[in-house]
Design a protein around this motif. Structure first.
Motif, PDB file in Angstrom:
ATOM      1  N   VAL A  38       0.837  -1.203   0.000  1.00 61.80           N
ATOM      2  CA  VAL A  38       0.000   0.000   0.000  1.00 61.80           C
ATOM      3  C   VAL A  38       0.873   1.255   0.000  1.00 61.80           C
ATOM      4  O   VAL A  38       0.603   2.218  -0.744  1.00 61.80           O
ATOM      5  CB  VAL A  38      -0.942   0.009   1.223  1.00 61.80           C
ATOM      6  N   ALA A  39       1.929   1.255   0.793  1.00 57.95           N
ATOM      7  CA  ALA A  39       2.834   2.406   0.848  1.00 57.95           C
ATOM      8  C   ALA A  39       3.494   2.649  -0.504  1.00 57.95           C
ATOM      9  O   ALA A  39       3.601   3.801  -0.961  1.00 57.95           O
ATOM     10  CB  ALA A  39       3.892   2.192   1.924  1.00 57.95           C
ATOM     11  N   GLU A  40       3.927   1.588  -1.140  1.00 55.52           N
ATOM     12  CA  GLU A  40       4.576   1.704  -2.452  1.00 55.52           C
ATOM     13  C   GLU A  40       3.638   2.300  -3.491  1.00 55.52           C
ATOM     14  O   GLU A  40       4.088   2.935  -4.453  1.00 55.52           O
ATOM     15  CB  GLU A  40       5.078   0.337  -2.916  1.00 55.52           C
ATOM     16  N   ALA A  41       2.332   2.107  -3.293  1.00 55.75           N
ATOM     17  CA  ALA A  41       1.337   2.672  -4.211  1.00 55.75           C
ATOM     18  C   ALA A  41       0.995   4.119  -3.864  1.00 55.75           C
ATOM     19  O   ALA A  41       0.177   4.756  -4.545  1.00 55.75           O
ATOM     20  CB  ALA A  41       0.075   1.818  -4.189  1.00 55.75           C
ATOM     21  N   GLY A  42       1.605   4.641  -2.790  1.00 48.13           N
ATOM     22  CA  GLY A  42       1.396   6.032  -2.412  1.00 48.13           C
ATOM     23  C   GLY A  42       0.098   6.299  -1.667  1.00 48.13           C
ATOM     24  O   GLY A  42      -0.367   7.436  -1.602  1.00 48.13           O
ATOM     25  N   LYS A  43      -0.486   5.250  -1.071  1.00 42.17           N
ATOM     26  CA  LYS A  43      -1.735   5.403  -0.314  1.00 42.17           C
ATOM     27  C   LYS A  43      -1.419   5.430   1.183  1.00 42.17           C
ATOM     28  O   LYS A  43      -0.536   4.715   1.661  1.00 42.17           O
ATOM     29  CB  LYS A  43      -2.702   4.247  -0.605  1.00 42.17           C
ATOM     30  N   HIS A  44      -2.173   6.220   1.930  1.00 44.14           N
ATOM     31  CA  HIS A  44      -2.017   6.259   3.382  1.00 44.14           C
ATOM     32  C   HIS A  44      -2.610   4.988   4.001  1.00 44.14           C
ATOM     33  O   HIS A  44      -3.507   4.359   3.421  1.00 44.14           O
ATOM     34  CB  HIS A  44      -2.687   7.508   3.948  1.00 44.14           C
ATOM     35  N   ILE A  45      -2.119   4.635   5.191  1.00 40.66           N
ATOM     36  CA  ILE A  45      -2.408   3.319   5.765  1.00 40.66           C
ATOM     37  C   ILE A  45      -3.014   3.442   7.150  1.00 40.66           C
ATOM     38  O   ILE A  45      -2.478   4.131   8.028  1.00 40.66           O
ATOM     39  CB  ILE A  45      -1.115   2.487   5.883  1.00 40.66           C
ATOM     40  N   ILE A  46      -4.135   2.744   7.363  1.00 38.92           N
ATOM     41  CA  ILE A  46      -4.667   2.510   8.705  1.00 38.92           C
ATOM     42  C   ILE A  46      -4.687   1.005   8.895  1.00 38.92           C
ATOM     43  O   ILE A  46      -5.326   0.281   8.133  1.00 38.92           O
ATOM     44  CB  ILE A  46      -6.079   3.080   8.862  1.00 38.92           C
ATOM     45  N   VAL A  47      -3.971   0.514   9.901  1.00 36.78           N
ATOM     46  CA  VAL A  47      -3.846  -0.926  10.102  1.00 36.78           C
ATOM     47  C   VAL A  47      -4.438  -1.327  11.446  1.00 36.78           C
ATOM     48  O   VAL A  47      -4.238  -0.642  12.458  1.00 36.78           O
ATOM     49  CB  VAL A  47      -2.367  -1.380   9.982  1.00 36.78           C
ATOM     50  N   GLU A  48      -5.193  -2.400  11.446  1.00 42.83           N
ATOM     51  CA  GLU A  48      -5.757  -2.915  12.687  1.00 42.83           C
ATOM     52  C   GLU A  48      -4.643  -3.373  13.635  1.00 42.83           C
ATOM     53  O   GLU A  48      -3.524  -3.672  13.217  1.00 42.83           O
ATOM     54  CB  GLU A  48      -6.705  -4.086  12.401  1.00 42.83           C
ATOM     55  N   LYS A  49      -4.968  -3.437  14.911  1.00 43.49           N
ATOM     56  CA  LYS A  49      -4.015  -3.946  15.895  1.00 43.49           C
ATOM     57  C   LYS A  49      -3.884  -5.463  15.747  1.00 43.49           C
ATOM     58  O   LYS A  49      -4.834  -6.116  15.273  1.00 43.49           O
ATOM     59  CB  LYS A  49      -4.440  -3.576  17.310  1.00 43.49           C
ATOM     60  N   PRO A  50      -2.778  -6.037  16.153  1.00 42.63           N
ATOM     61  CA  PRO A  50      -1.489  -5.381  16.382  1.00 42.63           C
ATOM     62  C   PRO A  50      -0.902  -4.925  15.056  1.00 42.63           C
ATOM     63  O   PRO A  50      -1.262  -5.464  14.010  1.00 42.63           O
ATOM     64  CB  PRO A  50      -0.646  -6.485  17.003  1.00 42.63           C
ATOM     65  N   ILE A  51      -0.004  -3.956  15.103  1.00 43.62           N
ATOM     66  CA  ILE A  51       0.580  -3.446  13.866  1.00 43.62           C
ATOM     67  C   ILE A  51       1.181  -4.569  13.038  1.00 43.62           C
ATOM     68  O   ILE A  51       1.077  -4.573  11.812  1.00 43.62           O
ATOM     69  CB  ILE A  51       1.636  -2.357  14.172  1.00 43.62           C
ATOM     70  N   ALA A  52       1.794  -5.543  13.690  1.00 50.92           N
ATOM     71  CA  ALA A  52       2.404  -6.700  13.023  1.00 50.92           C
ATOM     72  C   ALA A  52       2.637  -7.764  14.078  1.00 50.92           C
ATOM     73  O   ALA A  52       2.306  -7.585  15.249  1.00 50.92           O
ATOM     74  CB  ALA A  52       3.711  -6.299  12.343  1.00 50.92           C
ATOM     75  N   MET A  53       3.227  -8.883  13.665  1.00 52.53           N
ATOM     76  CA  MET A  53       3.497  -9.963  14.607  1.00 52.53           C
ATOM     77  C   MET A  53       4.950  -9.992  15.083  1.00 52.53           C
ATOM     78  O   MET A  53       5.270 -10.656  16.058  1.00 52.53           O
ATOM     79  CB  MET A  53       3.151 -11.311  13.965  1.00 52.53           C
TER      80      MET A  53
END
Length: 336
Positions: A81-96
């Motif tokens: 998504v970042a590479e496509a230039g779009k802003h990101i809202i990610v559910e918790k947890p951010i990652a594992m």
């Protein structure tokens, strides 16, 4: 602002509802491997449907993408998504893993997009009021805190999908349920210095833990105890945070940490205390937290500032969970 959602499971409906209630916002696209999962969004919001994220990201009108997939997929999707230039809202947890969260943060920085993590409990009225009290200094020096999530998640909950309760894609009670409370603990108390934890898988047939107990020493010198479980019979029992200060003792609690269960502050008169407790009691949920998070991202883009709950905030909560896992697995006290 035009939103898109990737991952059309249960939590995606909260995002869609939030978008609907934000002035000037619109859900224009959704993405999921399962066609039937997207039917609701196509019918209700007239959102375009995609099976592949790459195809959805070619939709030029998208400004913000909400990532609502199982947690183990967050990192790779966020980078795309970042590479496509779009802003990101990610559910918790951010990652594992911290490796994955750092990859997400680096990609957001490289492609100059904003990254917010969904920790909506910060916006509950009682939490906001406690943060104001804490920041005002009225509680004085905090000596210690309790952080408790004793909930019920039956075996049928974990059996809904093969990824639930796995260490790779979901995690246990700390990573999945208690991480919201841990985020609040960090928001109130600051950066940890030492961690010790024990965990077990007592009643649920899952790979990860269903009960955890730990202690944290913060850089301030304050201590905190953490207790979390999904084994409570027969339903959710308690979610609470208690702060013990030099000039005040405050507990926010109930089954979902929505109320002042105890509020005693030296500088507060009885009338003020009663009025504050009643104010919260009359509107315990307030504006839904997801709406706050999504609307704040819109304003962050318009005002060219960081979101209220940043990727770094999400990484702090993740790091605490991982440190507790490491401590429990090795039976050692860890420097942070």
């Amino acid at each position: 602002m035009n939103f898109a959602i990737v991952g059309c499971g249960f939590i995606a409906k909260k995002h869609a509802s939030a978008i609907e209630n934000i002035e000037g916002a619109k859900l224009v696209a959704v993405c999921d491997k399962v066609d039937t999962a997207m039917e609701f969004y196509a019918t209700t919001y007239e959102a375009a449907t995609y099976n592949e994220l790459s195809e959805m990201l070619s939709h030029e009108d998208i400004d913000i993408v909400c990532i609502c997939t199982p947690s183990g997929f967050h990192a790779n999707l966020a980078v795309e998504v970042a590479e496509a230039g779009k802003h990101i809202i990610v559910e918790k947890p951010i990652a594992m893993t911290l490796e994955d969260s750092k990859k997400m943060l680096a990609s957001a920085k490289e492609y100059r997009v904003k990254l917010a993590v969904v920790h909506p409990n910060r916006y509950r009225p009682v939490v906001q009021e406690l943060k104001k009290l804490l920041d005002s200094g009225k509680l004085g020096t905090i000596s210690h805190a309790n952080c408790i999530v004793n909930w019920n998640r039956g075996q049928e909950y974990y059996d809904q999908a093969p990824w639930r309760g796995t260490k790779q894609f979901d995690g246990g009670v700390l990573m999945n349920q208690a991480i919201h409370n841990l985020d609040l603990l960090l928001w109130f108390m600051g950066t940890p210095a030492e961690v010790f934890s024990m965990e077990a898988t007592r009643l649920r047939k899952i790979e990860a833990e269903d009960v955890s107990v730990g202690v944290v020493r913060f850089e301030s010198g304050a201590l905190a105890s953490i207790q979390a479980s999904t084994t409570v019979y027969p339903q959710n029992f308690e979610e609470s945070i208690t702060l013990f200060g030099e000039h005040g003792t405050v507990k926010i609690g109930g089954t979902n940490a929505l109320y002042f269960e105890h509020l005693e502050v030296a500088e507060m008169e009885e009338k003020e205390t009663i009025e504050l407790k009643e104010k919260v009691k009359n509107d315990p949920w307030g504006t839904p937290g997801h709406q706050w998070i999504l609307e704040d991202m819109v304003h962050a883009i318009q005002e060219n500032r960081e979101p209220a709950v940043t990727g770094e905030d999400g990484e702090m909560a993740l790091k605490l969970v991982l440190k507790m896992y490491e401590s429990a697995n090795n039976n050692i006290q860890l420097k942070y």
